[in-house]
Structures are given as C-alpha cells and as structure tokens.
Design an enzyme around this catalytic site. Structure first.
Site, PDB file in Angstrom:
ATOM      1  N   ASP A  61      -4.626   5.634  19.737  1.00 36.62           N
ATOM      2  CA  ASP A  61      -5.429   4.402  19.731  1.00 36.62           C
ATOM      3  C   ASP A  61      -6.761   4.773  19.098  1.00 36.62           C
ATOM      4  O   ASP A  61      -7.506   5.600  19.640  1.00 36.62           O
ATOM      5  CB  ASP A  61      -5.618   3.904  21.169  1.00 36.62           C
ATOM      6  CG  ASP A  61      -6.433   2.617  21.242  1.00 36.62           C
ATOM      7  OD1 ASP A  61      -7.215   2.339  20.305  1.00 36.62           O
ATOM      8  OD2 ASP A  61      -6.292   1.897  22.234  1.00 36.62           O
ATOM      9  N   ASN A  84      -5.160   3.404   8.333  1.00 43.60           N
ATOM     10  CA  ASN A  84      -4.560   2.095   8.054  1.00 43.60           C
ATOM     11  C   ASN A  84      -4.779   1.080   9.179  1.00 43.60           C
ATOM     12  O   ASN A  84      -4.826  -0.125   8.916  1.00 43.60           O
ATOM     13  CB  ASN A  84      -3.054   2.296   7.817  1.00 43.60           C
ATOM     14  CG  ASN A  84      -2.287   1.002   7.832  1.00 43.60           C
ATOM     15  OD1 ASN A  84      -2.314   0.244   6.868  1.00 43.60           O
ATOM     16  ND2 ASN A  84      -1.605   0.701   8.930  1.00 43.60           N
ATOM     17  N   TYR A 161     -15.009  -9.318  10.155  1.00 41.37           N
ATOM     18  CA  TYR A 161     -13.978  -8.471   9.523  1.00 41.37           C
ATOM     19  C   TYR A 161     -14.467  -7.988   8.160  1.00 41.37           C
ATOM     20  O   TYR A 161     -14.353  -6.797   7.839  1.00 41.37           O
ATOM     21  CB  TYR A 161     -12.683  -9.281   9.364  1.00 41.37           C
ATOM     22  CG  TYR A 161     -11.608  -8.555   8.581  1.00 41.37           C
ATOM     23  CD1 TYR A 161     -10.947  -7.455   9.115  1.00 41.37           C
ATOM     24  CD2 TYR A 161     -11.261  -8.969   7.285  1.00 41.37           C
ATOM     25  CE1 TYR A 161      -9.967  -6.789   8.402  1.00 41.37           C
ATOM     26  CE2 TYR A 161     -10.273  -8.311   6.563  1.00 41.37           C
ATOM     27  CZ  TYR A 161      -9.629  -7.218   7.121  1.00 41.37           C
ATOM     28  OH  TYR A 161      -8.664  -6.553   6.409  1.00 41.37           O
ATOM     29  N   LYS A 165     -15.153  -3.991   6.762  1.00 41.89           N
ATOM     30  CA  LYS A 165     -14.559  -3.336   5.595  1.00 41.89           C
ATOM     31  C   LYS A 165     -15.649  -2.906   4.599  1.00 41.89           C
ATOM     32  O   LYS A 165     -15.507  -1.868   3.937  1.00 41.89           O
ATOM     33  CB  LYS A 165     -13.536  -4.261   4.927  1.00 41.89           C
ATOM     34  CG  LYS A 165     -12.292  -4.531   5.792  1.00 41.89           C
ATOM     35  CD  LYS A 165     -11.490  -3.267   6.118  1.00 41.89           C
ATOM     36  CE  LYS A 165     -10.156  -3.565   6.783  1.00 41.89           C
ATOM     37  NZ  LYS A 165      -9.361  -2.379   7.114  1.00 41.89           N
ATOM     38  N   THR A 196       2.156  -9.560   5.939  1.00 40.85           N
ATOM     39  CA  THR A 196       2.490  -8.937   7.226  1.00 40.85           C
ATOM     40  C   THR A 196       2.095  -9.963   8.288  1.00 40.85           C
ATOM     41  O   THR A 196       1.668 -11.067   7.951  1.00 40.85           O
ATOM     42  CB  THR A 196       1.673  -7.647   7.439  1.00 40.85           C
ATOM     43  OG1 THR A 196       0.284  -8.011   7.463  1.00 40.85           O
ATOM     44  CG2 THR A 196       1.917  -6.637   6.328  1.00 40.85           C
TER      45      THR A 196
HETATM   46  N1  LIG Z   1      -2.321  -7.917   5.359  1.00 40.53           N
HETATM   47  C1  LIG Z   1      -3.308  -8.142   4.533  1.00 40.53           C
HETATM   48  O1  LIG Z   1      -3.327  -9.170   3.807  1.00 40.53           O
HETATM   49  C2  LIG Z   1      -4.430  -7.143   4.387  1.00 40.53           C
HETATM   50  C3  LIG Z   1      -5.362  -7.346   3.363  1.00 40.53           C
HETATM   51  C4  LIG Z   1      -6.370  -6.425   3.186  1.00 40.53           C
HETATM   52  C5  LIG Z   1      -6.460  -5.330   4.023  1.00 40.53           C
HETATM   53  N2  LIG Z   1      -5.556  -5.170   5.028  1.00 40.53           N
HETATM   54  C6  LIG Z   1      -5.695  -3.997   5.884  1.00 40.53           C
HETATM   55  O2  LIG Z   1      -4.495  -3.265   5.852  1.00 40.53           O
HETATM   56  C7  LIG Z   1      -4.323  -2.543   7.077  1.00 40.53           C
HETATM   57  C8  LIG Z   1      -2.925  -2.790   7.623  1.00 40.53           C
HETATM   58  O3  LIG Z   1      -2.766  -4.182   7.786  1.00 40.53           O
HETATM   59  P1  LIG Z   1      -1.338  -4.874   8.040  1.00 40.53           P
HETATM   60  O4  LIG Z   1      -1.346  -6.098   7.212  1.00 40.53           O
HETATM   61  O5  LIG Z   1      -0.266  -3.898   7.930  1.00 40.53           O
HETATM   62  O6  LIG Z   1      -1.555  -5.303   9.572  1.00 40.53           O
HETATM   63  P2  LIG Z   1      -0.539  -5.424  10.805  1.00 40.53           P
HETATM   64  O7  LIG Z   1       0.844  -5.708  10.345  1.00 40.53           O
HETATM   65  O8  LIG Z   1      -1.207  -6.386  11.739  1.00 40.53           O
HETATM   66  O9  LIG Z   1      -0.559  -3.947  11.428  1.00 40.53           O
HETATM   67  C9  LIG Z   1      -1.756  -3.459  11.975  1.00 40.53           C
HETATM   68  C10 LIG Z   1      -1.490  -2.101  12.569  1.00 40.53           C
HETATM   69  O10 LIG Z   1      -2.738  -1.619  13.108  1.00 40.53           O
HETATM   70  C11 LIG Z   1      -2.467  -1.178  14.435  1.00 40.53           C
HETATM   71  N3  LIG Z   1      -3.647  -1.194  15.307  1.00 40.53           N
HETATM   72  C12 LIG Z   1      -4.421  -2.235  15.676  1.00 40.53           C
HETATM   73  N4  LIG Z   1      -5.360  -1.827  16.536  1.00 40.53           N
HETATM   74  C13 LIG Z   1      -5.169  -0.475  16.705  1.00 40.53           C
HETATM   75  C14 LIG Z   1      -5.808   0.521  17.459  1.00 40.53           C
HETATM   76  N5  LIG Z   1      -6.852   0.242  18.274  1.00 40.53           N
HETATM   77  N6  LIG Z   1      -5.363   1.795  17.367  1.00 40.53           N
HETATM   78  C15 LIG Z   1      -4.319   2.103  16.583  1.00 40.53           C
HETATM   79  N7  LIG Z   1      -3.635   1.200  15.850  1.00 40.53           N
HETATM   80  C16 LIG Z   1      -4.070  -0.081  15.925  1.00 40.53           C
HETATM   81  C17 LIG Z   1      -1.380  -2.121  14.960  1.00 40.53           C
HETATM   82  O11 LIG Z   1      -0.777  -1.561  16.096  1.00 40.53           O
HETATM   83  P3  LIG Z   1      -0.022  -2.469  17.214  1.00 40.53           P
HETATM   84  O12 LIG Z   1       1.409  -2.605  16.738  1.00 40.53           O
HETATM   85  O13 LIG Z   1      -0.151  -1.656  18.449  1.00 40.53           O
HETATM   86  O14 LIG Z   1      -0.741  -3.773  17.273  1.00 40.53           O
HETATM   87  C18 LIG Z   1      -0.475  -2.161  13.721  1.00 40.53           C
HETATM   88  O15 LIG Z   1       0.328  -1.005  13.689  1.00 40.53           O
HETATM   89  C19 LIG Z   1      -5.466  -3.015   7.991  1.00 40.53           C
HETATM   90  O16 LIG Z   1      -6.504  -2.061   7.958  1.00 40.53           O
HETATM   91  C20 LIG Z   1      -5.933  -4.299   7.346  1.00 40.53           C
HETATM   92  O17 LIG Z   1      -7.290  -4.573   7.603  1.00 40.53           O
HETATM   93  C21 LIG Z   1      -4.553  -6.053   5.237  1.00 40.53           C
END
Ligand SMILES: NC(=O)c1ccc[n+]([C@@H]2O[C@H](COP(=O)([O-])OP(=O)(O)OC[C@H]3O[C@@H](n4cnc5c(N)ncnc54)[C@H](OP(=O)(O)O)[C@@H]3O)[C@@H](O)[C@H]2O)c1
Length: 238
Positions: A61, A84, A161, A165, A196
């Site tokens: 975590d 990530n 948010y 970033k 996602t």
């Molecule tokens: N999706 C987009 O459009 C987008 C765009 C730009 C940037 N991003 C960035 O890309 C990264 C991944 O995003 P995603 O779209 O794959 O999101 P996601 O599907 O919501 O997955 C987020 C992951 O982060 C984990 N997480 C959250 N809080 C945590 C904590 N305290 N400790 C450890 N793990 C934690 C979650 O774990 P749990 O399963 O336990 O919740 C999950 O595995 C993020 O940094 C996000 O800001 C995403």
C-alpha cells in the site's frame, strides 16, 4: 549469474498496472506485482503464471510506509520501478469548492506514496546495472496544457488530481537531476485517456495503447533519456 530484469509495478492487480505486468512479463522480465490487497495480487499472479510469466505478489500500500518497507524485505534485486498506483477522488468539482480531504487523498497516493516507494527502493535501483524509475503521470498535470484555453485539459475540473500529477512531474525532474551521471534514469509518462475503471471509465484508448510508452521505456536497450515527460506521440510539455 541471473541476468533476468526484475520489475516492481505498484497497483499491478488490475488496470494498466496488470497490463504492464503481462506485457513486460511476456518479454521475459520477472514481475513483482505490487498490490495493496494481497489476495488481489495473488489472483493476478495466478493469471500471469498461467501465461508463462514469472511473477510474485507483494503486498504494497503506497500510503503505508511499513507496508513499503516490508515489501522491500522480500525483494533483493530490482532493475525497474514503475510507480503506477493512482487514484482520482475529485471529479467535476470547481477548484473553489474542492474539499481539502479529496485533494489530500489524491496527493497521499499519487505523490507522497510515489515518493515514499521510490525512496525505499532507490538503493536497490542504484545497485542495479541500469536502474529505471518510470512514474505514471498524466497530461492533465501539464501546466502548459492546463493553461492553454484551446485544450480540453483547460476545462477539466479535477484540480486536486491534476496538481498531484504536476507534483509527480516536478519530483521526476528533480530526482533525475540528482541522479544525473549515475546509471539510474527517471522518467514520467502520460498514458492518455485509457479505458480502465479509473475515473469512472470510458477512456478512448485501450490499455494496450495506454501502456505502450511505458513498455518502450522499460524494454529499450541502453536507455539514456532521463527527466523526460512523454507519451506514444513524443514529448509532453511540462
Ligand atoms: N485511466 C486513465 O485514463 C489514466 C490517464 C492518465 C493517467 N492515469 C494514471 O495511470 C495509473 C493507472 O491507472 P489505471 O487507469 O490503471 O487505474 P485503475 O484501473 O483504477 O488501477 C489503479 C491501481 O492503483 C491501485 N491503488 C490505488 N490506491 C493504492 C494504494 N494506496 N496503494 C497501492 N495501490 C493502490 C489500485 O489498487 P486496488 O485494486 O487495491 O484499488 C489499482 O491496482 C494511475 O497512476 C493513473 O493516475 C490513468
């Protein structure tokens, strides 16, 4: 001597973190699947192993320093850290009305957590032949794009948010500068708007496209780029 590249990905039980584990694992890397819920990490590892990938679940975590330190105890060598894990708690809220609690939640995971994980694992990355740190950032944290009235980012209402970033980007620049002249590189990546469950879902990019720049940085030979912010189309303005 074991030459397998060893990679830790935070938040790797689902979303882009899992896709990174899958793609980098299929390219021969040994994957440490970081997840705050160990059972979710173990389920992800079972799927990865079924695909022929060498992986290990690590409870991690990013907001819990003891969890990060305990995770390090189970890892002796590390070449690549992919920060990530991320959350976005504030949606469609005007900056003038945004709750401090929402901003703090975003910063605790996206910024303070990322720094804590990086600092704890940095000694292992420094000991590696060519350590790499890849911070999953976002174009919505770009001050240049957010201040340009012609962009969608200018209109986006997620300033907690977004600021978290922007802060990740600053940490990327500063740590890269500190590590200049060492083999450790530090880069930030914009995945784009990815489909996602993040932020309610609905992104216009597949996870495969979303992780592609990170996969490039994690697999390119003799990476010299450091202190950059990029996506699949090239450099993103800070
Ligand atoms: N999706 C987009 O459009 C987008 C765009 C730009 C940037 N991003 C960035 O890309 C990264 C991944 O995003 P995603 O779209 O794959 O999101 P996601 O599907 O919501 O997955 C987020 C992951 O982060 C984990 N997480 C959250 N809080 C945590 C904590 N305290 N400790 C450890 N793990 C934690 C979650 O774990 P749990 O399963 O336990 O919740 C999950 O595995 C993020 O940094 C996000 O800001 C995403």
């Amino acid at each position: 001597m074991d030459m397998t590249i060893k990679t830790l990905i935070t938040g790797a039980d689902r979303g882009m973190g899992y896709e990174l584990a899958l793609e980098l694992g299929l390219k021969g890397q040994y994957i440490y699947v970081g997840s705050r819920n160990l059972a979710c990490g173990q389920a992800a590892v079972a799927q990865l192993e079924a695909a022929g990938i060498q992986a290990q679940a690590v409870q991690l975590d990013v907001t819990d320093h003891e969890s990060i330190v305990a995770a390090k105890m189970s890892i002796t060598n590390l070449d690549i850290l992919i920060n990530n894990a991320g959350i976005a708690v504030d949606h469609e809220t005007k900056p003038s009305e945004l709750s401090l609690d929402a901003i703090r939640q975003d910063f605790n995971v996206n910024y303070f957590g990322l720094i804590d994980v990086t600092q704890v694992f940095l000694p292992l990355l420094k000991a590696a032949p060519a350590g790499r740190i890849i911070n999953i950032s976002s174009a919505v944290g770009s001050l240049t794009l957010a201040s340009d009235a012609n962009t969608s980012i200018h209109k986006l209402q997620a300033s907690g948010y977004q600021a978290s970033k922007s802060a990740v980007n600053m940490f990327t620049i500063k740590l890269a500068a500190e590590l200049e002249g060492t083999p450790v590189t530090v880069n930030a990546v914009n995945p784009g708007w990815v489909d996602t469950s993040f932020g309610g879902g609905g992104g216009n990019r597949t996870v495969q496209v979303g992780v592609s720049r990170t996969v490039e940085l994690a697999t390119s030979d003799a990476l010299t780029d450091s202190g950059t912010f990029s996506d699949i189309d090239g450099i993103v303005p800070w």
